[in-house]
Design an enzyme around this catalytic site. Structure first.
Site, PDB file in Angstrom:
ATOM      1  N   THR A  95       0.865  -1.182   0.000  1.00 28.84           N
ATOM      2  CA  THR A  95       0.000   0.000   0.000  1.00 28.84           C
ATOM      3  C   THR A  95       0.901   1.232   0.000  1.00 28.84           C
ATOM      4  OG1 THR A  95      -1.680  -1.167   1.276  1.00 28.84           O
ATOM      5  CG2 THR A  95      -1.845   1.238   1.194  1.00 28.84           C
ATOM      6  N   LYS A 170      -7.626   1.560  -2.799  1.00 28.64           N
ATOM      7  CA  LYS A 170      -7.183   1.074  -1.478  1.00 28.64           C
ATOM      8  C   LYS A 170      -7.205   2.202  -0.433  1.00 28.64           C
ATOM      9  CE  LYS A 170      -5.097  -1.332   1.697  1.00 28.64           C
ATOM     10  NZ  LYS A 170      -5.788  -2.371   2.426  1.00 28.64           N
ATOM     11  N   LYS A 245      -0.409   5.127   8.634  1.00 21.28           N
ATOM     12  CA  LYS A 245       0.269   5.312   7.338  1.00 21.28           C
ATOM     13  C   LYS A 245      -0.769   5.511   6.222  1.00 21.28           C
ATOM     14  CE  LYS A 245       1.341   1.997   4.568  1.00 21.28           C
ATOM     15  NZ  LYS A 245       1.842   0.870   3.771  1.00 21.28           N
TER      16      LYS A 245
END
Ligand code: NAD
Length: 297
Positions: A95, A170, A245
């Protein structure tokens, strides 16, 4: 197929094991020798560097923590680009931000190979069970090439559009997840403080309009969902620092698009507060502790 896999962590190791189970010939690389050994014991070949790994494979998959690691593995002097053959496809399932993906894909083109982004959803449980969702960004042709391999590790392989759009999907999904978890935590803590049984409240929510994955699968209140991390001390789930994150990626991407993310920015601060007080490794549903009496940071 001859496949090279780099990044054998919580997600990468079970994904690589599923490739072996499906009969693929696998070469692996990780900085952690123990992680490599686990895969070698299962039938994979260890490579000395990303460059050595990429030299005679048909596909390279990377599953690394963040963009800086992907950059190092691809562009370093012993990196993938220095060893890869013409026409080979690289699938990055980490990611990371969409802008970095587009930059890496352009570099791949210069090295006569193709890079697609294919981040995943489904957690470590989905990685082990081979039921991940892959969000693929790249050309139709590249998608068609990688889909059969990704299908051995996942159940839903979705073509999101051009390079970078897998990461967009995502990031947006995890933006909702971070917000809904904070919302469910807030409501569950309030209900508890006002005297309703948490299991009763969770049950009502899960058959009412407040229902979400954060309430019916991952409820942050201990004991409401037996299989949720909250019922085992917030261990073994999706770490707070990883959620932090992902919300950082969302707020950065939003800045570049001049798009407000009011709720996401607030949620980011909640997970930041958790991380600052040393709870970054706990599952992100432990955010409920910020709302419980005597637990406010
Ligand atoms: P992890 O930290 O468990 O694993 C990362 C692995 O990469 C480690 O084994 C580490 O040794 C290796 N590594 C780091 N730098 C390297 C380098 N330069 N060369 C070779 N190997 C290197 O992380 P994870 O939980 O497996 O997550 C990987 C990615 O997947 C992250 O981007 C994460 O956001 C994403 N993700 C995680 C989950 C989850 O539930 N854990 C779910 C969906 C997506």
């Amino acid at each position: 197929m001859k496949i090279g896999f780099i990044g054998l962590g919580n997600m990468g190791a079970p994904m690589a094991l599923n490739l072996l189970k499906a009969g693929h010939e696998l070469k692996v690389f990780d900085l952690n020798g123990r992680a490599v050994q686990l895969l070698v014991d299962a039938g994979a070949k260890g490579a000395a560097s990303p460059r050595a790994l990429a030299s005679d494979v048909e596909l390279v998959i990377t599953m690394l923590p963040a963009a800086a690691h992907v950059r190092g593995v691809l562009t370093g002097s012993e990196g993938v680009f220095s060893g890869i053959g013409d026409g080979v496809t690289i699938v990055d399932s980490s990611t990371i931000d969409p802008a970095s993906v587009r930059e890496f894909a352009a570099l791949a083109t210069e090295h006569k190979c193709v890079l697609v982004d294919a981040p995943v959803s489904g957690g470590t449980g989905g990685a082990s069970a081979g039921t991940l969702t892959f969000m693929v960004g790249g050309s139709e042709e590249a998608y068609a090439r990688v889909k059969p391999v990704l299908s051995t590790m996942g159940r839903n392989i979705v073509h999101c559009g051009d390079t970078g759009t897998g990461q967009v999907a995502k990031i947006c999904n995890n933006l909702v997840l971070g917000i809904t978890m904070a919302g469910v935590a807030e409501a569950m803590a309030l209900g508890d403080a006002l005297g309703i049984d948490a299991k009763v409240l969770g049950g009502i929510m899960n058959t009412s309009t407040g229902r979400s994955w954060s309430s019916d699968t991952y409820n942050p209140f201990p004991g409401v969902i037996d299989t949720a991390p909250s019922s085992r001390g917030y261990t073994g789930g999706f770490g707070t620092d990883l959620m932090l994150k992902d919300l950082g990626l969302a707020t950065e991407a939003a800045k570049s698009a001049k798009q407000p993310v009011f709720m996401g920015a607030l949620a980011q601060q909640l997970y930041q507060a958790m991380s600052s007080r040393g709870d970054g490794k706990l599952d992100f549903s432990a955010v409920i502790r910020l709302y419980q009496q005597g637990e406010i940071a």
